[in-house]
Design a protein around this motif. Structure first.
Motif, PDB file in Angstrom:
ATOM      1  N   ARG A  59       0.731  -1.166  -0.101  1.00 14.49           N
ATOM      2  CA  ARG A  59      -0.004  -0.075  -0.157  1.00 14.49           C
ATOM      3  C   ARG A  59       1.018   1.173  -0.022  1.00 14.49           C
ATOM      4  NH1 ARG A  59      -4.382  -1.926   4.589  1.00 14.49           N
ATOM      5  NH2 ARG A  59      -5.301  -3.720   3.508  1.00 14.49           N
ATOM      6  N   ALA A  60       2.008   1.095   0.570  1.00  8.74           N
ATOM      7  CA  ALA A  60       2.801   2.259   0.893  1.00  8.74           C
ATOM      8  C   ALA A  60       3.368   2.590  -0.666  1.00  8.74           C
ATOM      9  CB  ALA A  60       4.075   2.170   1.998  1.00  8.74           C
ATOM     10  N   SER A  61       3.806   1.574  -1.321  1.00 11.42           N
ATOM     11  CA  SER A  61       4.290   1.840  -2.558  1.00 11.42           C
ATOM     12  C   SER A  61       3.223   2.193  -3.638  1.00 11.42           C
ATOM     13  CB  SER A  61       5.161   0.434  -3.281  1.00 11.42           C
ATOM     14  OG  SER A  61       4.145  -0.491  -3.273  1.00 11.42           O
ATOM     15  N   ILE A  62       1.904   1.791  -3.422  1.00 14.10           N
ATOM     16  CA  ILE A  62       1.182   2.286  -4.235  1.00 14.10           C
ATOM     17  C   ILE A  62       0.774   3.826  -4.122  1.00 14.10           C
ATOM     18  CG2 ILE A  62      -1.585   2.067  -4.699  1.00 14.10           C
ATOM     19  CD1 ILE A  62      -1.189  -1.139  -4.321  1.00 14.10           C
ATOM     20  N   ALA A  63       0.626   3.995  -2.912  1.00 13.08           N
ATOM     21  CA  ALA A  63       0.367   5.584  -2.438  1.00 13.08           C
ATOM     22  C   ALA A  63       1.678   6.435  -3.085  1.00 13.08           C
ATOM     23  CB  ALA A  63       0.299   5.791  -1.103  1.00 13.08           C
ATOM     24  N   ARG A  64       2.820   6.024  -3.046  1.00 11.85           N
ATOM     25  CA  ARG A  64       3.956   6.640  -3.665  1.00 11.85           C
ATOM     26  C   ARG A  64       3.764   6.821  -5.432  1.00 11.85           C
ATOM     27  NH1 ARG A  64       7.585   3.420  -2.181  1.00 11.85           N
ATOM     28  NH2 ARG A  64       7.746   2.435  -4.080  1.00 11.85           N
ATOM     29  N   ASP A  65       3.261   5.522  -5.793  1.00 16.61           N
ATOM     30  CA  ASP A  65       3.230   5.550  -7.233  1.00 16.61           C
ATOM     31  C   ASP A  65       2.189   6.514  -7.707  1.00 16.61           C
ATOM     32  OD1 ASP A  65       5.570   3.915  -7.452  1.00 16.61           O
ATOM     33  OD2 ASP A  65       4.365   2.025  -7.936  1.00 16.61           O
ATOM     34  N   PHE A  66       1.186   6.683  -6.971  1.00 14.60           N
ATOM     35  CA  PHE A  66      -0.049   7.563  -7.362  1.00 14.60           C
ATOM     36  C   PHE A  66       0.412   8.954  -7.340  1.00 14.60           C
ATOM     37  CE2 PHE A  66      -3.638   4.248  -7.044  1.00 14.60           C
ATOM     38  CZ  PHE A  66      -4.177   4.661  -8.114  1.00 14.60           C
ATOM     39  N   ALA A  67       1.027   9.281  -6.053  1.00 12.25           N
ATOM     40  CA  ALA A  67       1.763  10.637  -5.986  1.00 12.25           C
ATOM     41  C   ALA A  67       2.488  10.960  -7.243  1.00 12.25           C
ATOM     42  CB  ALA A  67       2.310  10.720  -4.710  1.00 12.25           C
ATOM     43  N   ARG A  68       3.195  10.076  -7.767  1.00 12.85           N
ATOM     44  CA  ARG A  68       4.087  10.314  -8.802  1.00 12.85           C
ATOM     45  C   ARG A  68       3.643  10.110 -10.408  1.00 12.85           C
ATOM     46  NH1 ARG A  68       9.235   6.694  -6.610  1.00 12.85           N
ATOM     47  NH2 ARG A  68       9.877   8.078  -4.776  1.00 12.85           N
ATOM     48  N   LYS A  69       2.354   9.639 -10.580  1.00 10.65           N
ATOM     49  CA  LYS A  69       2.002   9.382 -11.755  1.00 10.65           C
ATOM     50  C   LYS A  69       1.381  10.356 -12.753  1.00 10.65           C
ATOM     51  CE  LYS A  69      -2.651   7.719 -11.103  1.00 10.65           C
ATOM     52  NZ  LYS A  69      -3.403   7.624 -12.605  1.00 10.65           N
ATOM     53  N   SER A 125      -0.311  12.819 -14.998  1.00  9.88           N
ATOM     54  CA  SER A 125      -1.458  12.646 -15.793  1.00  9.88           C
ATOM     55  C   SER A 125      -1.647  11.460 -16.445  1.00  9.88           C
ATOM     56  CB  SER A 125      -1.464  13.688 -17.057  1.00  9.88           C
ATOM     57  OG  SER A 125      -0.398  13.338 -17.800  1.00  9.88           O
ATOM     58  N   THR A 126      -0.815  10.323 -16.097  1.00 10.83           N
ATOM     59  CA  THR A 126      -1.391   8.987 -16.497  1.00 10.83           C
ATOM     60  C   THR A 126      -2.700   8.473 -15.947  1.00 10.83           C
ATOM     61  OG1 THR A 126       1.017   8.446 -16.569  1.00 10.83           O
ATOM     62  CG2 THR A 126      -0.393   6.659 -16.477  1.00 10.83           C
ATOM     63  N   GLY A 127      -3.517   7.912 -16.785  1.00 14.26           N
ATOM     64  CA  GLY A 127      -4.820   7.677 -16.246  1.00 14.26           C
ATOM     65  C   GLY A 127      -5.842   8.505 -16.652  1.00 14.26           C
ATOM     66  N   ARG A 128      -5.554   9.699 -16.844  1.00 15.74           N
ATOM     67  CA  ARG A 128      -6.505  10.706 -17.521  1.00 15.74           C
ATOM     68  C   ARG A 128      -6.502  11.063 -18.927  1.00 15.74           C
ATOM     69  NH1 ARG A 128      -4.085  15.617 -13.991  1.00 15.74           N
ATOM     70  NH2 ARG A 128      -3.855  14.498 -11.869  1.00 15.74           N
ATOM     71  N   PRO A 129      -7.931  11.180 -19.440  1.00 10.85           N
ATOM     72  CA  PRO A 129      -8.119  11.273 -20.779  1.00 10.85           C
ATOM     73  C   PRO A 129      -7.316  12.461 -21.509  1.00 10.85           C
ATOM     74  CG  PRO A 129     -10.157  11.663 -19.580  1.00 10.85           C
ATOM     75  CD  PRO A 129      -9.251  11.423 -18.641  1.00 10.85           C
ATOM     76  N   ARG A 130      -6.813  12.456 -22.530  1.00  7.15           N
ATOM     77  CA  ARG A 130      -6.191  13.572 -22.986  1.00  7.15           C
ATOM     78  C   ARG A 130      -7.122  14.596 -23.745  1.00  7.15           C
ATOM     79  NH1 ARG A 130      -1.703  10.375 -26.643  1.00  7.15           N
ATOM     80  NH2 ARG A 130      -2.960   8.551 -25.852  1.00  7.15           N
ATOM     81  N   GLY A 131      -8.246  14.267 -23.975  1.00  9.49           N
ATOM     82  CA  GLY A 131      -9.228  15.093 -24.511  1.00  9.49           C
ATOM     83  C   GLY A 131     -10.582  14.719 -24.162  1.00  9.49           C
ATOM     84  N   ALA A 178      -6.227   3.496 -11.079  1.00  7.42           N
ATOM     85  CA  ALA A 178      -4.879   2.449 -11.293  1.00  7.42           C
ATOM     86  C   ALA A 178      -3.788   3.375 -12.030  1.00  7.42           C
ATOM     87  CB  ALA A 178      -5.373   1.344 -12.230  1.00  7.42           C
ATOM     88  N   PHE A 179      -2.777   2.564 -12.578  1.00  8.12           N
ATOM     89  CA  PHE A 179      -1.802   3.132 -13.335  1.00  8.12           C
ATOM     90  C   PHE A 179      -1.493   2.839 -15.005  1.00  8.12           C
ATOM     91  CE2 PHE A 179      -0.490   1.842  -9.011  1.00  8.12           C
ATOM     92  CZ  PHE A 179      -0.271   3.353  -8.396  1.00  8.12           C
ATOM     93  N   HIS A 180      -2.377   2.414 -15.476  1.00  8.32           N
ATOM     94  CA  HIS A 180      -2.556   2.074 -16.925  1.00  8.32           C
ATOM     95  C   HIS A 180      -3.139   3.607 -17.347  1.00  8.32           C
ATOM     96  CE1 HIS A 180      -6.599   1.536 -16.432  1.00  8.32           C
ATOM     97  NE2 HIS A 180      -6.508   0.558 -15.823  1.00  8.32           N
ATOM     98  N   SER A 181      -2.843   3.704 -18.750  1.00  6.73           N
ATOM     99  CA  SER A 181      -3.316   4.947 -19.525  1.00  6.73           C
ATOM    100  C   SER A 181      -4.957   4.843 -19.455  1.00  6.73           C
ATOM    101  CB  SER A 181      -2.660   4.977 -20.810  1.00  6.73           C
ATOM    102  OG  SER A 181      -3.310   4.034 -21.817  1.00  6.73           O
TER     103      SER A 181
END
Length: 354
Positions: A46-56, A58-64, A299-302
């Motif tokens: 969970r700690a690594s997931i929280a760290r990855d979310f903080a760093r990700k 705009s990954t996971g957001r639509p570009r348009g 999540a972390f995928h596009s």
């Protein structure tokens, strides 16, 4: 449409009574369990997931902008049709009944209104324009599937029963749902409404709305009449019971299965698109409606990765890929236009883009 703001503690929900569940094969040692081993992420993970979310970023957001259609609903429900309203919220039509799954109209999937994952697109229709529902189905109590503000509105403005897995009744009671409108079921149990049969079926997931997990059950749902049937997967990892469900209850005219928010760290509790296709085949489904993607970044995928993977791998499977708000019937022309390509090209198109 603005929903009523709830105090934080109230939005979390109620406390289920463990004494009520001792007859369930899924309940032991004070908690519900999956039939197959499905470890949830440990504290270090969970700690690594929280760290990855903080760093990700705009990954996971639509570009348009995401195209949103205003639903065009018939005066009466069809034999088998569906309107995807985003994420896991689907307005099903089965045998002339309207059935709403995992209704979430709030802007954020969180106990608070100012923090938590926010919508990428608006809900395609206001709650007041829903038809008179035969039932509301809930798969489990995570915030992106069970929204207190939406439940309160439906309680006040519809007469429908809420058909839910064991334990979720405690949340509904906390939010003012009358006891006679709450139907709690274990896996394998069925509730009938006229000629509509709603069967609680196995899923592989977990539950929890704050610090304690698995005090309520999670499930998938079989929605059937003599003339049509649909399978709603809710939120689940891949498990071997799909074959059993398909043998006992299939074939299904429509399967509604999650394809997004997958990650190697929680693959036991979230399917990826390839696993959703396998589940659809084992359920003996005719048309597949993919859900659990596009609306929230979890999540972390596009943003487009789940639907791109699914459509590339679909092969002979009939996949319906509607825009949010787009209705289709399983016997009509399925929506197959890759509308998400416009989104990822930053162009966007549609009736009500954000």
């Amino acid at each position: 449409m603005t929903l009523q703001r709830l105090p934080l503690v109230r939005s979390i929900g109620g406390r289920p009574d463990p004494a009520a569940f001792h007859g369930s094969a899924q309940f032991r040692d004070g908690f519900f369990h999956n039939r197959q081993p499905a470890p949830v992420v440990e504290q270090a993970g969970r700690a690594s997931i929280a760290r990855d979310f903080a760093r990700k970023g705009s990954t996971g957001r639509p570009r348009g902008p995401i195209p949103v259609r205003t639903p065009e609903l018939p005066a009466t429900a069809a034999d088998c049709a569906a309107t995807w309203l985003g994420h896991a919220t689907v307005l099903l039509e089965v045998g002339g009944h309207w059935v709403l799954t995992d209704p979430v109209w709030s802007e954020r999937v969180s106990p608070a209104t100012r923090v938590g994952p926010r919508r990428h697109h608006p809900v395609p229709m206001p709650l007041r324009e829903l038809p008179a529902l035969s039932a509301v189905l809930i798969s489990h109590d995570h915030y992106d599937h069970l929204d207190a503000r939406t439940i309160e509105w439906l309680t006040a403005n519809q007469e429908t029963p809420f058909v839910v897995p064991l334990g979720i009744g405690a949340h509904l009671l906390r939010w003012g749902v009358p006891p006679d409108r709450i139907v709690e079921l274990d896996w394998g149990q069925t509730h009938t409404i006229d000629d509509l049969a709603l069967t609680c079926a196995e899923a592989q997931h977990f539950s929890g709305r704050l610090f304690t997990n698995n005090t309520t059950l999670w499930s998938s749902w079989i929605v059937a009449t003599e003339t049509a049937s649909a399978f709603f997967g809710g939120d689940t990892g891949y498990h071997d019971a799909f074959t059993t469900i398909g043998d006992e209850h299939g074939p299904f005219d429509l399967t509604v299965l999650p394809i997004g928010a997958y990650d190697r760290r929680w693959r036991d509790v979230h399917m990826d698109p390839e696993e959703a296709l396998l589940a659809h085949r084992e359920l003996r489904g005719r048309v597949l409606l993919p859900i659990h993607w596009a609306t929230f970044d979890l999540a972390f995928h596009s943003w487009e990765a789940p639907i791109e993977w699914l459509t590339r791998a679909a092969g002979e499977v009939a996949v319906a890929a509607p825009r949010p708000g787009e209705r289709f019937g399983v016997d009509g022309g399925l929506p197959t236009t890759p509308w998400w390509h416009d989104v990822i090209r930053r162009g966007g198109s549609g009736d009500r883009p954000v």
